[in-house]
Design an enzyme around this catalytic site. Structure first.
Site, PDB file in Angstrom:
ATOM      1  N   LYS A  77       9.118  -3.297  15.647  1.00 14.61           N
ATOM      2  CA  LYS A  77       9.518  -1.905  15.033  1.00 14.61           C
ATOM      3  C   LYS A  77      10.408  -1.297  15.835  1.00 14.61           C
ATOM      4  O   LYS A  77      11.385  -0.626  15.538  1.00 14.61           O
ATOM      5  CB  LYS A  77       8.417  -1.147  14.723  1.00 14.61           C
ATOM      6  CG  LYS A  77       7.540  -1.668  13.519  1.00 14.61           C
ATOM      7  CD  LYS A  77       8.011  -1.536  12.260  1.00 14.61           C
ATOM      8  CE  LYS A  77       7.236  -1.934  10.998  1.00 14.61           C
ATOM      9  NZ  LYS A  77       7.732  -1.671   9.687  1.00 14.61           N
ATOM     10  N   GLY A 115      -6.170  -4.151  22.623  1.00  8.48           N
ATOM     11  CA  GLY A 115      -4.881  -3.724  22.137  1.00  8.48           C
ATOM     12  C   GLY A 115      -4.940  -2.230  21.489  1.00  8.48           C
ATOM     13  O   GLY A 115      -4.212  -1.528  21.009  1.00  8.48           O
ATOM     14  N   PHE A 146       9.779  -0.597   3.359  1.00  5.66           N
ATOM     15  CA  PHE A 146       8.165  -0.871   3.640  1.00  5.66           C
ATOM     16  C   PHE A 146       7.717  -2.441   3.943  1.00  5.66           C
ATOM     17  O   PHE A 146       6.613  -2.522   4.236  1.00  5.66           O
ATOM     18  CB  PHE A 146       7.314  -0.300   2.483  1.00  5.66           C
ATOM     19  CG  PHE A 146       7.532   1.235   2.283  1.00  5.66           C
ATOM     20  CD1 PHE A 146       6.934   2.048   2.882  1.00  5.66           C
ATOM     21  CD2 PHE A 146       8.383   1.551   1.304  1.00  5.66           C
ATOM     22  CE1 PHE A 146       7.062   3.316   2.606  1.00  5.66           C
ATOM     23  CE2 PHE A 146       8.628   2.707   0.881  1.00  5.66           C
ATOM     24  CZ  PHE A 146       7.888   3.617   1.719  1.00  5.66           C
ATOM     25  N   PHE A 179       1.237   7.502  11.943  1.00  9.30           N
ATOM     26  CA  PHE A 179      -0.023   7.024  12.725  1.00  9.30           C
ATOM     27  C   PHE A 179      -1.039   6.459  11.680  1.00  9.30           C
ATOM     28  O   PHE A 179      -0.516   5.445  11.369  1.00  9.30           O
ATOM     29  CB  PHE A 179      -0.545   8.472  13.452  1.00  9.30           C
ATOM     30  CG  PHE A 179       0.577   8.894  14.556  1.00  9.30           C
ATOM     31  CD1 PHE A 179       1.693   8.944  14.426  1.00  9.30           C
ATOM     32  CD2 PHE A 179       0.028   8.951  15.849  1.00  9.30           C
ATOM     33  CE1 PHE A 179       2.662   9.343  15.693  1.00  9.30           C
ATOM     34  CE2 PHE A 179       0.369   9.028  16.856  1.00  9.30           C
ATOM     35  CZ  PHE A 179       2.110   9.170  16.738  1.00  9.30           C
ATOM     36  N   ASP A 212      10.187  -7.202  -3.751  1.00 10.87           N
ATOM     37  CA  ASP A 212       8.848  -7.563  -2.911  1.00 10.87           C
ATOM     38  C   ASP A 212       8.942  -8.992  -3.002  1.00 10.87           C
ATOM     39  O   ASP A 212       9.232  -9.335  -4.391  1.00 10.87           O
ATOM     40  CB  ASP A 212       7.716  -6.652  -3.681  1.00 10.87           C
ATOM     41  CG  ASP A 212       6.540  -6.843  -2.564  1.00 10.87           C
ATOM     42  OD1 ASP A 212       6.350  -5.673  -2.181  1.00 10.87           O
ATOM     43  OD2 ASP A 212       6.326  -7.714  -2.322  1.00 10.87           O
ATOM     44  N   TYR A 238       3.953  -6.521  17.171  1.00  4.37           N
ATOM     45  CA  TYR A 238       4.251  -5.398  16.252  1.00  4.37           C
ATOM     46  C   TYR A 238       5.217  -4.398  16.382  1.00  4.37           C
ATOM     47  O   TYR A 238       5.844  -4.228  16.043  1.00  4.37           O
ATOM     48  CB  TYR A 238       2.826  -5.330  15.615  1.00  4.37           C
ATOM     49  CG  TYR A 238       2.988  -4.459  14.496  1.00  4.37           C
ATOM     50  CD1 TYR A 238       3.726  -4.255  13.302  1.00  4.37           C
ATOM     51  CD2 TYR A 238       2.397  -2.892  14.582  1.00  4.37           C
ATOM     52  CE1 TYR A 238       3.943  -3.170  12.215  1.00  4.37           C
ATOM     53  CE2 TYR A 238       2.543  -1.762  13.636  1.00  4.37           C
ATOM     54  CZ  TYR A 238       3.275  -2.155  12.444  1.00  4.37           C
ATOM     55  OH  TYR A 238       3.317  -1.132  11.546  1.00  4.37           O
ATOM     56  N   TYR A 294       0.768  -1.247   0.229  1.00  6.47           N
ATOM     57  CA  TYR A 294      -0.094   0.054   0.086  1.00  6.47           C
ATOM     58  C   TYR A 294       0.735   1.224  -0.049  1.00  6.47           C
ATOM     59  O   TYR A 294       1.035   2.080  -0.907  1.00  6.47           O
ATOM     60  CB  TYR A 294      -0.924  -0.093   1.290  1.00  6.47           C
ATOM     61  CG  TYR A 294      -1.671   1.248   1.470  1.00  6.47           C
ATOM     62  CD1 TYR A 294      -2.486   1.855   0.629  1.00  6.47           C
ATOM     63  CD2 TYR A 294      -1.938   1.733   2.711  1.00  6.47           C
ATOM     64  CE1 TYR A 294      -3.045   3.084   0.890  1.00  6.47           C
ATOM     65  CE2 TYR A 294      -2.327   2.746   3.184  1.00  6.47           C
ATOM     66  CZ  TYR A 294      -3.084   3.556   2.042  1.00  6.47           C
ATOM     67  OH  TYR A 294      -3.751   4.541   2.418  1.00  6.47           O
ATOM     68  N   ILE A 295       1.683   1.408   1.315  1.00  7.24           N
ATOM     69  CA  ILE A 295       2.475   2.669   1.274  1.00  7.24           C
ATOM     70  C   ILE A 295       3.645   2.852   0.079  1.00  7.24           C
ATOM     71  O   ILE A 295       3.759   3.636  -0.480  1.00  7.24           O
ATOM     72  CB  ILE A 295       2.791   3.028   2.559  1.00  7.24           C
ATOM     73  CG1 ILE A 295       1.509   3.047   3.602  1.00  7.24           C
ATOM     74  CG2 ILE A 295       3.438   4.290   2.633  1.00  7.24           C
ATOM     75  CD1 ILE A 295       1.905   3.101   4.990  1.00  7.24           C
ATOM     76  N   PHE A 349     -15.785  -1.005  16.946  1.00  9.05           N
ATOM     77  CA  PHE A 349     -15.171  -1.806  18.295  1.00  9.05           C
ATOM     78  C   PHE A 349     -14.838  -0.747  19.246  1.00  9.05           C
ATOM     79  O   PHE A 349     -14.059  -0.042  19.511  1.00  9.05           O
ATOM     80  CB  PHE A 349     -13.790  -2.273  17.804  1.00  9.05           C
ATOM     81  CG  PHE A 349     -13.773  -3.100  16.645  1.00  9.05           C
ATOM     82  CD1 PHE A 349     -14.712  -4.548  16.881  1.00  9.05           C
ATOM     83  CD2 PHE A 349     -12.901  -2.984  15.591  1.00  9.05           C
ATOM     84  CE1 PHE A 349     -14.749  -5.295  15.832  1.00  9.05           C
ATOM     85  CE2 PHE A 349     -12.983  -4.196  14.496  1.00  9.05           C
ATOM     86  CZ  PHE A 349     -13.868  -5.286  14.489  1.00  9.05           C
TER      87      PHE A 349
HETATM   88  N1  UFG Z   1     -12.116   0.177  14.026  1.00 13.09           N
HETATM   89  C1  UFG Z   1     -13.515  -0.176  13.954  1.00 13.09           C
HETATM   90  N2  UFG Z   1     -14.068  -1.055  12.976  1.00 13.09           N
HETATM   91  C2  UFG Z   1     -13.181  -1.713  12.161  1.00 13.09           C
HETATM   92  C3  UFG Z   1     -11.819  -1.408  11.985  1.00 13.09           C
HETATM   93  C4  UFG Z   1     -11.159  -0.580  12.988  1.00 13.09           C
HETATM   94  O1  UFG Z   1     -14.241   0.189  14.979  1.00 13.09           O
HETATM   95  O2  UFG Z   1     -13.864  -2.452  10.996  1.00 13.09           O
HETATM   96  C5  UFG Z   1     -11.572   1.164  14.711  1.00 13.09           C
HETATM   97  C6  UFG Z   1     -10.602   0.404  15.501  1.00 13.09           C
HETATM   98  O3  UFG Z   1     -10.817  -0.478  16.836  1.00 13.09           O
HETATM   99  C7  UFG Z   1      -9.963   1.877  16.084  1.00 13.09           C
HETATM  100  C8  UFG Z   1      -9.977   2.574  15.067  1.00 13.09           C
HETATM  101  O4  UFG Z   1     -11.105   2.170  14.292  1.00 13.09           O
HETATM  102  O5  UFG Z   1     -10.413   2.440  17.234  1.00 13.09           O
HETATM  103  C9  UFG Z   1      -8.754   2.789  13.776  1.00 13.09           C
HETATM  104  O6  UFG Z   1      -8.484   1.105  13.726  1.00 13.09           O
HETATM  105  P1  UFG Z   1      -7.660   0.936  12.517  1.00 13.09           P
HETATM  106  O7  UFG Z   1      -7.301  -0.670  12.369  1.00 13.09           O
HETATM  107  O8  UFG Z   1      -7.965   1.555  11.292  1.00 13.09           O
HETATM  108  O9  UFG Z   1      -5.978   1.428  12.781  1.00 13.09           O
HETATM  109  P2  UFG Z   1      -5.231   1.229  14.199  1.00 13.09           P
HETATM  110  O10 UFG Z   1      -5.305   2.695  15.006  1.00 13.09           O
HETATM  111  O11 UFG Z   1      -5.766   0.038  14.803  1.00 13.09           O
HETATM  112  O12 UFG Z   1      -3.766   1.010  13.680  1.00 13.09           O
HETATM  113  C10 UFG Z   1      -3.046   2.000  13.712  1.00 13.09           C
HETATM  114  C11 UFG Z   1      -1.795   1.763  12.733  1.00 13.09           C
HETATM  115  C12 UFG Z   1      -1.046   0.526  13.115  1.00 13.09           C
HETATM  116  C13 UFG Z   1      -0.417   0.779  14.555  1.00 13.09           C
HETATM  117  C14 UFG Z   1      -1.632   1.001  15.273  1.00 13.09           C
HETATM  118  C15 UFG Z   1      -1.130   1.442  16.819  1.00 13.09           C
HETATM  119  O13 UFG Z   1      -2.505   1.505  11.289  1.00 13.09           O
HETATM  120  O14 UFG Z   1       0.117   0.344  12.346  1.00 13.09           O
HETATM  121  O15 UFG Z   1      -2.356   2.106  14.793  1.00 13.09           O
HETATM  122  O16 UFG Z   1      -2.192   1.142  17.762  1.00 13.09           O
HETATM  123  F1  UFG Z   1      -0.158  -0.336  14.866  1.00 13.09           F
END
Ligand code: UFG
Length: 324
Positions: free
Chosen positions: A144, A283, A72, A168, A31, A140, A11-12, A207
């Site tokens: 990193k 998490g 990446f 972020f 890749d 994860y 992606y990125i 969630f």
């Molecule tokens: N969420 C939902 N429904 C979904 C998907 C996500 O409610 O179907 C919520 C998650 O619970 C969270 C928010 O949307 O509260 C964002 O979730 P994402 O999965 O889009 O992204 P994250 O914040 O979990 O992930 C980001 C980066 C990761 C990093 C992580 C650190 O993409 O690389 O933050 O917490 F590891």
């Protein structure tokens, strides 16, 4: 400049390939296509190789002179990392060590590394700057952070110059909908919202709505994938005059709740978006918002995509263009 992009079919990485090509840099993509897509490499040359196979890395570096590497390749799903920690440490740490060793053998001295907000763990400040404590809460983030430490040691021992960019929430797609975010197993919020709006994904789950945030849902800092690409190129330039290992946080500095994302997406798609509230996902910190002052001041980074609506619109155009 000749740049090797490891993970350029992802992606990125694929947005990076395009960004560099449009600015007349030479690009070679490494890749293993385990999660990346051959069709995402529309510019530059794709070489199939694997960071777990050092001999294949030597063959890649022998092909042409490389001025800098952008790295990446990674496994990047938080939940999966908790269930399969060995796979994460092997791929993200051992794989990176193999790459660093190959760079040393071939005398390549500049690296930009994809790091993550997950190195910080549960935030203890409203806005996270580079000095924030780093106590990752999953394999994860830990993998990193280990690489960040290795880069510091490599600067000292071998003179490797590196920048770790801690993303972020990466989001969006190119304005012309040419490439976008395509994960076989999609866990991220914006693609899940858009797929549910298109009827091509499962019913949307939100969630957790009992967090200590204004509307009870998690708050995140969404940063456009092209702004991340811009930061990588600035980081390579920065290394020209800045030896050592450096780290920068990349975000827009504004948080949006999950509900705000869903509401904004509803405006973009022109329809309401149904969802059900589900239990919290393990998490997930309540709030993750970046301070990117250091990147702005030292790299000269100026994100172009500062509003959530256009970021989601770009992702929506790409999602609509896909056959799914
Ligand atoms: N969420 C939902 N429904 C979904 C998907 C996500 O409610 O179907 C919520 C998650 O619970 C969270 C928010 O949307 O509260 C964002 O979730 P994402 O999965 O889009 O992204 P994250 O914040 O979990 O992930 C980001 C980066 C990761 C990093 C992580 C650190 O993409 O690389 O933050 O917490 F590891």
């Amino acid at each position: 400049m000749s740049v090797l992009i490891c993970g350029g079919a992802g992606y990125i990485g694929s947005h990076m390939v395009r960004w560099l090509t449009e600015r007349d840099h030479e690009v070679m993509v490494l890749d293993n296509l385990s999660t990346g897509h051959r069709e995402a490499v529309q510019w530059g040359q794709l070489v199939e190789a694997d960071l777990m196979d050092p001999a294949s890395l030597d063959r890649v570096f022998a092909r042409r002179n490389v001025d800098a590497v952008m790295h990446f390749c990674a496994r990047s799903l938080v939940g999966e990392s908790v269930a399969q920690p060995y796979a994460y440490y092997a791929n993200n740490v051992t794989g990176t060590l193999n790459l660093l060793e190959a760079m040393r053998r071939h005398d390549v001295k500049r690296l930009v590394f994809s790091s993550t907000a997950a190195v910080f763990g549960n935030p203890v400040a409203d806005v996270i700057d580079e000095e924030h404590p780093k106590t990752p809460i999953n394999p994860y983030g830990a993998s990193k952070l280990m690489v960040e430490r290795i880069l510091t040691d490599a600067a000292e021992a071998y003179g490797l110059r590196s920048v770790a960019l801690r993303y972020f929430n990466a989001a969006g797609a190119t304005s012309d909908a040419c490439i976008g975010e395509a994960h076989a197993c999609e866990t991220h919020l914006i693609p899940n919202v858009l797929k549910s709006a298109l009827g091509t994904g499962p019913a949307l789950k939100l969630f957790g709505d009992d967090y200590a945030t204004p509307d009870g849902t998690c708050v995140r800092d969404y940063v456009h994938v092209e702004d991340l690409a811009q930061a990588h190129l600035l980081a390579v330039d920065y290394l020209q005059d800045h030896p050592g290992a450096h780290a920068f946080n990349l975000g827009n500095g504004r948080g949006f709740s999950v509900r705000e994302v869903i509401e904004t997406a509803a405006t973009v798609v022109g329809n309401s978006i149904d969802y059900e509230v589900a239990p919290r996902r393990t998490g997930d910190p309540a709030v993750l918002v970046a301070s990117s002052s250091k990147a702005r001041e030292q790299l000269g980074w100026t994100p172009a995509w500062t509003e959530l609506g256009p970021i989601i619109e770009s992702a929506w155009r790409w999602h609509q263009s896909q056959p799914w």
